[in-house]
Design a protein around this motif. Structure first.
Motif, PDB file in Angstrom:
ATOM      1  N   GLY A  52       0.032   3.799 -19.523  1.00  4.30           N
ATOM      2  CA  GLY A  52      -0.839   2.796 -20.128  1.00  4.30           C
ATOM      3  C   GLY A  52      -0.448   1.365 -19.847  1.00  4.30           C
ATOM      4  N   LEU A  53       0.479   1.148 -18.893  1.00 10.93           N
ATOM      5  CA  LEU A  53       0.868  -0.220 -18.569  1.00 10.93           C
ATOM      6  C   LEU A  53      -0.282  -0.967 -17.906  1.00 10.93           C
ATOM      7  CD1 LEU A  53       4.479   0.326 -17.140  1.00 10.93           C
ATOM      8  CD2 LEU A  53       3.837  -0.414 -19.444  1.00 10.93           C
ATOM      9  N   ARG A  54      -0.327  -2.256 -18.155  1.00 14.12           N
ATOM     10  CA  ARG A  54      -1.359  -3.072 -17.526  1.00 14.12           C
ATOM     11  C   ARG A  54      -1.150  -3.098 -16.008  1.00 14.12           C
ATOM     12  NH1 ARG A  54      -1.736  -8.452 -21.424  1.00 14.12           N
ATOM     13  NH2 ARG A  54      -2.403  -7.366 -23.331  1.00 14.12           N
ATOM     14  N   GLU A  55      -2.255  -3.227 -15.309  1.00 15.06           N
ATOM     15  CA  GLU A  55      -2.182  -3.206 -13.842  1.00 15.06           C
ATOM     16  C   GLU A  55      -1.325  -4.350 -13.313  1.00 15.06           C
ATOM     17  OE1 GLU A  55      -2.849  -1.572 -10.134  1.00 15.06           O
ATOM     18  OE2 GLU A  55      -3.268  -0.782 -12.150  1.00 15.06           O
ATOM     19  N   ARG A  56      -1.372  -5.509 -13.970  1.00 13.45           N
ATOM     20  CA  ARG A  56      -0.564  -6.638 -13.527  1.00 13.45           C
ATOM     21  C   ARG A  56       0.926  -6.333 -13.658  1.00 13.45           C
ATOM     22  NH1 ARG A  56      -1.230 -12.168 -16.728  1.00 13.45           N
ATOM     23  NH2 ARG A  56      -0.249 -10.855 -18.317  1.00 13.45           N
ATOM     24  N   ILE A  57       1.308  -5.682 -14.758  1.00 16.48           N
ATOM     25  CA  ILE A  57       2.715  -5.327 -14.948  1.00 16.48           C
ATOM     26  C   ILE A  57       3.150  -4.277 -13.933  1.00 16.48           C
ATOM     27  CG2 ILE A  57       4.362  -4.286 -16.560  1.00 16.48           C
ATOM     28  CD1 ILE A  57       2.797  -5.544 -18.836  1.00 16.48           C
ATOM     29  N   VAL A  58       2.289  -3.310 -13.682  1.00 14.56           N
ATOM     30  CA  VAL A  58       2.599  -2.282 -12.681  1.00 14.56           C
ATOM     31  C   VAL A  58       2.811  -2.918 -11.316  1.00 14.56           C
ATOM     32  CG1 VAL A  58       1.699  -0.271 -11.459  1.00 14.56           C
ATOM     33  CG2 VAL A  58       1.379  -0.471 -13.931  1.00 14.56           C
ATOM     34  N   LEU A  59       1.945  -3.868 -11.000  1.00 11.46           N
ATOM     35  CA  LEU A  59       2.015  -4.505  -9.684  1.00 11.46           C
ATOM     36  C   LEU A  59       3.253  -5.381  -9.547  1.00 11.46           C
ATOM     37  CD1 LEU A  59       0.511  -5.047  -6.988  1.00 11.46           C
ATOM     38  CD2 LEU A  59      -0.570  -6.997  -8.134  1.00 11.46           C
ATOM     39  N   VAL A  60       3.528  -6.208 -10.556  1.00 16.78           N
ATOM     40  CA  VAL A  60       4.616  -7.181 -10.444  1.00 16.78           C
ATOM     41  C   VAL A  60       5.978  -6.542 -10.661  1.00 16.78           C
ATOM     42  CG1 VAL A  60       5.582  -9.297 -11.435  1.00 16.78           C
ATOM     43  CG2 VAL A  60       3.107  -9.088 -11.120  1.00 16.78           C
ATOM     44  N   ARG A  61       6.122  -5.761 -11.726  1.00 11.75           N
ATOM     45  CA  ARG A  61       7.443  -5.235 -12.078  1.00 11.75           C
ATOM     46  C   ARG A  61       7.838  -3.993 -11.292  1.00 11.75           C
ATOM     47  NH1 ARG A  61       7.968  -5.620 -18.713  1.00 11.75           N
ATOM     48  NH2 ARG A  61       7.624  -7.880 -18.897  1.00 11.75           N
ATOM     49  N   HIS A  62       6.885  -3.178 -10.953  1.00 12.41           N
ATOM     50  CA  HIS A  62       7.228  -1.900 -10.325  1.00 12.41           C
ATOM     51  C   HIS A  62       6.930  -1.886  -8.821  1.00 12.41           C
ATOM     52  CE1 HIS A  62       7.974   0.147 -14.194  1.00 12.41           C
ATOM     53  NE2 HIS A  62       6.981  -0.617 -14.654  1.00 12.41           N
ATOM     54  N   ALA A  63       5.747  -2.325  -8.439  1.00  7.71           N
ATOM     55  CA  ALA A  63       5.365  -2.204  -7.029  1.00  7.71           C
ATOM     56  C   ALA A  63       5.979  -3.292  -6.153  1.00  7.71           C
ATOM     57  CB  ALA A  63       3.841  -2.229  -6.906  1.00  7.71           C
ATOM     58  N   LEU A  96       0.830  -1.209   0.000  1.00  8.87           N
ATOM     59  CA  LEU A  96       0.000   0.000   0.000  1.00  8.87           C
ATOM     60  C   LEU A  96       0.864   1.258   0.000  1.00  8.87           C
ATOM     61  CD1 LEU A  96      -2.901  -0.912   2.464  1.00  8.87           C
ATOM     62  CD2 LEU A  96      -3.039  -0.588  -0.015  1.00  8.87           C
ATOM     63  N   GLU A  97       1.959   1.220   0.726  1.00  9.80           N
ATOM     64  CA  GLU A  97       2.855   2.375   0.750  1.00  9.80           C
ATOM     65  C   GLU A  97       3.489   2.615  -0.611  1.00  9.80           C
ATOM     66  OE1 GLU A  97       6.900   3.862   3.128  1.00  9.80           O
ATOM     67  OE2 GLU A  97       5.840   2.047   3.742  1.00  9.80           O
ATOM     68  N   VAL A  98       3.890   1.537  -1.283  1.00  6.56           N
ATOM     69  CA  VAL A  98       4.524   1.670  -2.602  1.00  6.56           C
ATOM     70  C   VAL A  98       3.512   2.099  -3.655  1.00  6.56           C
ATOM     71  CG1 VAL A  98       5.659   0.372  -4.451  1.00  6.56           C
ATOM     72  CG2 VAL A  98       6.370   0.044  -2.078  1.00  6.56           C
ATOM     73  N   LEU A  99       2.293   1.594  -3.579  1.00  3.73           N
ATOM     74  CA  LEU A  99       1.285   1.922  -4.586  1.00  3.73           C
ATOM     75  C   LEU A  99       0.907   3.399  -4.586  1.00  3.73           C
ATOM     76  CD1 LEU A  99      -1.112  -1.170  -4.324  1.00  3.73           C
ATOM     77  CD2 LEU A  99       0.446  -0.598  -6.207  1.00  3.73           C
ATOM     78  N   GLY A 100       1.249   4.114  -3.526  1.00  2.00           N
ATOM     79  CA  GLY A 100       0.965   5.547  -3.485  1.00  2.00           C
ATOM     80  C   GLY A 100       2.087   6.416  -3.991  1.00  2.00           C
ATOM     81  N   GLU A 101       3.186   5.813  -4.465  1.00  2.00           N
ATOM     82  CA  GLU A 101       4.330   6.580  -4.943  1.00  2.00           C
ATOM     83  C   GLU A 101       4.072   7.148  -6.345  1.00  2.00           C
ATOM     84  OE1 GLU A 101       6.982   7.344  -3.280  1.00  2.00           O
ATOM     85  OE2 GLU A 101       6.566   6.131  -1.494  1.00  2.00           O
ATOM     86  N   ASP A 102       4.856   8.191  -6.671  1.00  2.00           N
ATOM     87  CA  ASP A 102       4.684   8.870  -7.961  1.00  2.00           C
ATOM     88  C   ASP A 102       5.006   7.973  -9.141  1.00  2.00           C
ATOM     89  OD1 ASP A 102       3.899  11.162  -6.653  1.00  2.00           O
ATOM     90  OD2 ASP A 102       5.901  12.068  -6.657  1.00  2.00           O
ATOM     91  N   TYR A 103       6.038   7.129  -9.003  1.00  2.00           N
ATOM     92  CA  TYR A 103       6.429   6.319 -10.158  1.00  2.00           C
ATOM     93  C   TYR A 103       5.360   5.274 -10.489  1.00  2.00           C
ATOM     94  CZ  TYR A 103       8.026   2.861  -6.703  1.00  2.00           C
ATOM     95  OH  TYR A 103       8.104   1.964  -5.678  1.00  2.00           O
ATOM     96  N   ILE A 104       4.551   4.888  -9.519  1.00  2.00           N
ATOM     97  CA  ILE A 104       3.451   3.960  -9.804  1.00  2.00           C
ATOM     98  C   ILE A 104       2.370   4.685 -10.613  1.00  2.00           C
ATOM     99  CG2 ILE A 104       1.634   2.562  -8.788  1.00  2.00           C
ATOM    100  CD1 ILE A 104       4.370   1.349  -8.496  1.00  2.00           C
ATOM    101  N   ARG A 105       2.073   5.919 -10.220  1.00  2.00           N
ATOM    102  CA  ARG A 105       1.092   6.691 -10.990  1.00  2.00           C
ATOM    103  C   ARG A 105       1.607   6.969 -12.399  1.00  2.00           C
ATOM    104  NH1 ARG A 105       0.198   9.122  -5.799  1.00  2.00           N
ATOM    105  NH2 ARG A 105       1.858  10.651  -6.153  1.00  2.00           N
ATOM    106  N   THR A 106       2.911   7.196 -12.526  1.00  2.00           N
ATOM    107  CA  THR A 106       3.498   7.416 -13.852  1.00  2.00           C
ATOM    108  C   THR A 106       3.371   6.172 -14.718  1.00  2.00           C
ATOM    109  OG1 THR A 106       5.071   9.002 -12.927  1.00  2.00           O
ATOM    110  CG2 THR A 106       5.593   8.067 -15.090  1.00  2.00           C
ATOM    111  N   ALA A 107       3.659   5.010 -14.130  1.00  2.00           N
ATOM    112  CA  ALA A 107       3.551   3.760 -14.880  1.00  2.00           C
ATOM    113  C   ALA A 107       2.122   3.521 -15.350  1.00  2.00           C
ATOM    114  CB  ALA A 107       4.036   2.600 -14.009  1.00  2.00           C
TER     115      ALA A 107
END
Length: 358
Positions: free
Chosen positions: A264-275, A249-260
């Motif tokens: 237009g990245l898929r939510e699964r890719i955002v979650l697995v690769r970035h968060a 939850l802390e990571v999902l609120g970061e700016d780079y997650i909103r940028t990803a």
């Protein structure tokens, strides 16, 4: 990286010396005389004097500690007072069970705990989130011995005649046995450390059955490991699930997650690769701490499921005032705990490139 590893391994030396010294002193502060425990209350003064002289218990404590430290430097953990067997051999017989139980419990706790934590985080404040955290709190609150007994009752009695039946105790079913690897490989005359290693590998039911091709015994050993792994892994599972939720939850609120997401990245890719990669550091820390604590021996779990592990042997040695066994087992557990922490520290650099091990 190599310099960091060398420094960390060197820093372990004074820590282990301190642990050895503390355990040496604490064991001797336990009320009771080893002579009376071993020989009985009717032992005469002369018999006790001979007993203490035989095991060096008449010497001053600094002399006893110096002698034991020299033995450790020579790779000798000493000899058990109660059985007369080398402590290294007893440790090689008991440690494989505890390691198998620890690995099984951590795999169960990590897999299910991270999955529940992710599910709870992506459905924050929903009924799924509430239900997951309630289950996590219940898991932390359940006593291990009670959960173990309930698992035995359900899967060994209620489901006794169904495919869901699981063995309630022991390591292998009656009629299934595993020969020592020294005999299987024709190495009966091996002595020293290779002999200790062979004893260790022979007493690992999973490793022994796998390398000898006895897949029936391998499957049976795995089935015997399920219930104790679930029982002892429930509390770590709950802790890991809660840590995964809060970290994610802390990571999902970061700016780079909103940028990803804006890219237009898929939510699964955002979650697995970035968060998840950036959320893993506190999770790995918790997993390492839980693994280290399990290595010290799950006494209640081993007792409920009749498993010959480190915990039950250590308690028996304490009750018998068997100083060499207590000291040798504690030192071995401390070394493994330190190595687990080292692996956790090294993993930080791979999980987060911003961290450099200097």
């Amino acid at each position: 990286m190599s310099r960091y590893l060398i420094r960390r391994l060197a820093a372990m030396i004074p820590v282990l010396i301190g642990i050895l010294l503390v355990v040496f002193v604490m064991v001797r502060l336990i009320p009771g005389d080893p002579c009376l425990v071993m020989l009985g209350e009717r032992a005469t003064q002369a018999q006790c004097e001979a007993f203490r002289e035989r095991f060096g218990l008449n010497d001053p404590l600094p002399v006893q500690f110096a002698r034991y430290a020299v033995q450790i430097l020579q790779g000798d953990l000493g000899t058990s007072i109660s059985t007369g067997r080398p402590v290294a051999v007893i440790l090689a017989e008991r440690l494989p069970m505890t390691i198998e139980l620890t690995i099984g419990a951590i795999l169960f706790a990590t897999t299910v705990g991270i999955a529940l934590g992710i599910l709870s985080a992506i459905h924050q404040n929903s009924p799924i989130d509430v239900l997951t955290m309630v289950l996590a709190n219940i898991g932390v609150s359940m006593p291990v011995f009670w959960l173990g007994l309930m698992l035995v009752y359900v899967f060994a009695l209620v489901f006794r005649d169904t495919p869901l039946f699981l063995p309630p105790s022991g390591r292998l079913s009656p009629g299934i046995s595993l020969p020592p690897l020294a005999r299987a490989w024709g190495l009966e005359e091996v002595e020293g450390f290779p002999r200790i290693l062979l004893i260790f590998l022979s007493n690992s039911a999973l490793f022994n059955s796998l390398v000898t091709g006895n897949f029936q015994a391998f499957g049976d050993a795995l089935r015997h490991l399920i219930l104790p792994s679930v029982a002892v892994g429930t509390i770590p599972l709950s802790i890991i699930a809660r840590m995964t939720r809060s970290s994610l939850l802390e990571v999902l609120g970061e700016d780079y997650i909103r940028t990803a997401r804006a890219k237009g990245l898929r939510e699964r890719i955002v979650l697995v690769r970035h968060a998840m990669r950036n959320a893993m550091i506190p999770i790995v820390t918790v997993v390492g701490l839980q693994a280290g604590s399990l290595l010290s021996g799950a006494v209640l779990t081993e007792t409920v499921f009749s498993l010959p592990g480190v915990g039950t042997q250590l308690v028996s040695a304490i009750l018998a005032r068997d100083y060499p066994v207590v000291q040798g087992f504690t030192l071995a557990v401390a070394v493994m705990f330190a190595l687990v922490n080292l692996v956790v520290d090294v993993s930080y650099a791979y999980l987060d490139p911003r961290i450099r091990l200097e």
